[in-house]
Structure formats: C-alpha cells, structure tokens
Design an enzyme around this catalytic site. Structure first.
Site, PDB file in Angstrom:
ATOM      1  CB  ALA A  21      -0.920  -0.003   1.220  1.00 26.92           C
TER       2      ALA A  21
ATOM      3  CB  THR B  50      -5.801  -9.577  15.388  1.00 31.01           C
ATOM      4  OG1 THR B  50      -5.919 -10.585  16.386  1.00 31.01           O
ATOM      5  CG2 THR B  50      -6.998  -8.640  15.442  1.00 31.01           C
TER       6      THR B  50
ATOM      7  CB  CYS C  86      15.832  -2.376   0.717  1.00 32.27           C
ATOM      8  SG  CYS C  86      14.116  -2.092   0.428  1.00 32.27           S
TER       9      CYS C  86
END
Ligand code: PLP
Length: 392
Positions: free
Chosen positions: A201, A238, A326
């Site tokens: 996202a 969750t 990265c």
C-alpha cells in the site's frame, strides 16, 4: 531550511488525507476485532471485505483470491515459500531473475538452503529478460516462475503477458512482484495469466505496513506463519482493519484518476530526462527507454559518487535515491545496475528519481539546475575526471 522536494516515490509515498480519514475510525470508534460477532466486530469484518472487493476489482480478480499481509515483502515470502512448500512433491525448481527486489531474492536464497534449486535469469542492458532463456531454463521439476512486473531501480517493465503464457503452457505457477506497478500500470490478472501477485500500500499513497497477495483460485499454496485462522487460514494474525481500509481506499483513489496521474508522471519524467541530456554531459540513462514505469528516471553521472550527489541534493531539500531504498546504506553498487552490465564506477554514480503527485515542472527545473551545479562541482574534485579531460 529549503523547501522539501520529494523525488523518491518508489521508496514510499505519503498517505493521502482521504485514505487517513477513512482509516481513523477503525482505530478509535470501530476498533472491534474482525473475528468478533458483536456489532463493532461485524463492522470491522464488513470493512475488511469491502477493501478486499476494491483490490480484487482493480486487478480483475475475485475477492476470495485476495489475502491481506503486512507488506510487499511478506506477500513475496508467502507467494514463493507458500507455493514451494505446497508443491515440493511436484518439483523443487524455481525460476526468477537477477534483478528482483531482496524480498524475492533472499526468499529464493533461503529456499536454496532447504533443497530447492533456483535459476536466476540474466537481463539485457535495458533490464529485460529473454523469453527464450526463460523457456530454456524450464525443467520437469520447475514449479514456480517469479518475475517482477517492473523494476524498482531502473523502472523496466517485463513482458508479463508472454511470461504468463509460457508458464501456463508448461503448467508452472507464475508469481509477479507488482509492488512498483500497482497504480502505475493497469493490471488484469486474467488477461496476463498471473497466478500470484504481490502489492504494497505505501507505494500508492496508502499506509506503510499493509500489503496484499492475489492467489488465483485452485493454486496450491501453504501458509508460512502459524497461528489463528484469519485470511481463510492462510495468514494468521488479528486483521489490521485500519490498514486494510487504507489499502482499499488507496487503490480505489489510484484508479479514479489513473490515466491523468500517469500521464503527468510520464511528462515530468520525459522532461527531466531531456533536460539532463541537454544540460549535463557524460551521463547514461538506465533501463528501457519506452518500456519503463511512468515516474522512473535512473541516470548515471559519470565520474561521481551517488552518495556525494545525494548529500549535496539533500542540502538543497531534494530527496532522491542512489539505488533501491533497501540497499542504499550499503556501499556495494546496486545488483540491478551490475546485472544490466554497468561497470562498478558508473553504477556508483547513479541517481534514481521517481516522480509522484506532489511534483511540478518547476520542481524539475529546480532539480535539474541543482544537478548541473552539483555534478560540475563534484566532477571538478574528481581525479578520474581530471585524467579524462586531459586525455580527451
Ligand atoms: N518489491 C519491490 C519491487 C519493491 O520495490 C519493494 C519495496 O521497495 C518491495 C518488494 C518490498 O515492499 P515492502 O516495503 O512493502 O515490504
């Protein structure tokens, strides 16, 4: 303090106000666990499923083919390890490329320590794989082809449809890391024969820490994390309801003005490249000139160090990258630039500019004028440049 001019949208983007606005109630008012049966739990569950629908719609998939994860890296891990572990009876061979993001490369390296054999395809000087070499690499043990949609450093877009067809013909699963492509290239997973697709996202104005994986119905894949039964037993934990709402809203917004946004990026990119070509000598444009992401321009400035360039740009408020987010931080030249055949010293002088919705033509003028000045100053300090000028 100089105004910040941000040209590193491939590293991350800001979260759009509209996205944040939709997310906030799921932290504060409607914080129910999506697995709970009371009303605020059911509302969370509904928000999760609405977001799944939005992602599915964007890539022409079915909602039940979308799994939420915590990032692009997790999606890549789940896709590759998930397929490898579930299909090891069929074969132990995986094909990928030398220019993948570390999320794919290091996943494949890990699998090599577990009995899997990985072929890393070469790319040509534009960063494209050869379809012939791909076909030749296939063996009766090949279970998965994982090839990125578009490269995060040089922007080159691979022939995804053709790769998908090859994979389908040979009955091999095809995963693509589309982390840099979502929001910039229209993707229809059916038309392109894609079996698994990763996205993240924060590359398209959604929140960080939120990814998704598309897995075509019928593909055999295993969970890689043990725990509860969330995400149809494929990804325990969750649900991050606010993040899930965020990725759904971000993809919806991306598709609302898709063409306009990408035309703007293409114009800024082409203007930047033409200005640099006109004003700065001894440069090399990296990546394919046409088959490239709308917002990506990667240019090597000969006789200088990318790190020096970045620091000088930072002093003028310019945010850019000398390699993938990265890998910068390490002094090794980028594996992608080496794979396209750049010598170390030229790879070291590379600058990745990635445009986004907050950039203007005036920003590009400022960037180019700053580059003209900084590149000249750094070259004048370089013994290599001095030798080159003397011996010209
Ligand atoms: N794949 C590609 C091509 C990327 O560019 C990135 C991030 O830069 C990732 C995977 C990893 O995504 P995330 O940062 O969401 O883990």
């Amino acid at each position: 303090m100089e105004k910040i001019r941000y040209f590193d949208h491939a590293a991350t983007t800001s979260t759009k106000e509209e996205v944040l606005k939709e997310m906030i109630p799921y932290f504060t008012l409607n914080y129910g666990n999506a697995s709970s049966i009371y009303s605020i739990g059911r509302k969370s569950k509904k928000a999760v499923e609405d977001s799944r629908d939005k992602i599915a719609k964007a890539i022409n998939a079915d909602s039940k083919e979308i799994y939420f994860t915590a990032c692009g890296s997790e999606s890549d891990n789940l896709a590759i390890k998930g397929v490898a572990y579930a299909n090891k009876e069929r074969g132990n061979h995986i094909i990928t490329t030398k220019i993948e993001h570390p999320a794919v490369l290091n996943t494949c390296k890990k699998l090599e320590t577990q009995g899997f054999i990985v072929t890393y395809l070469n790319v040509n000087e534009d960063g494209l794989i050869s379809l012939k070499e791909l076909e030749e690499a296939i063996t009766d043990k090949t279970i998965l082809i994982s090839i990125m949609f578009a490269n995060n450093e040089i922007g080159t877009i691979q022939p995804i449809k053709e790769i998908g067809e090859i994979a389908k013909t040979h009955k091999i699963y095809f995963h693509t890391d589309a982390v840099q492509a979502i929001g910039n290239i229209r993707i229809d997973v059916k038309e392109l024969n894609i079996d698994l697709l990763s996205m993240s996202a924060h590359k398209f104005y959604g929140p960080k820490g939120m990814g998704a994986l598309y897995v075509k119905t019928g593909i055999k894949f295993e969970k890689i994390q043990d725990g509860g039964h969330q995400e149809r037993n494929k990804r325990a934990g969750t649900e991050n309801v606010a993040g899930i709402v965020g990725i759904g809203k971000a993809i919806e917004l991306a598709y609302e003005n898709f063409d306009e946004y990408n035309e703007k990026l293409t114009e800024l990119r082409d203007y930047y490249i033409s200005q640099v070509e006109e004003k700065i000598p001894y440069i090399k444009i990296n990546g394919h000139r046409q088959k490239r992401l709308p917002g990506n321009a990667n240019i090597s400035f000969k006789f200088i160090e990318g790190e020096g360039l970045l620091l000088n740009l930072d002093m003028k408020g310019i945010c850019a990258s000398s390699g993938s987010a990265c890998t910068s931080g390490s002094l090794d030249p980028s594996h992608v630039l080496l794979a396209i055949g750049l010598p170390h010293e030229i790879a070291h002088g590379s600058l990745r500019i990635t445009f986004g919705d907050d950039n203007t033509k005036e920003d590009v003028d400022f960037l180019v004028n700053t580059l003209v000045e900084v590149v000249e100053r750094l070259r004048n300090m370089s013994p290599l440049y001095e030798d080159f000028i003397k011996n010209r």
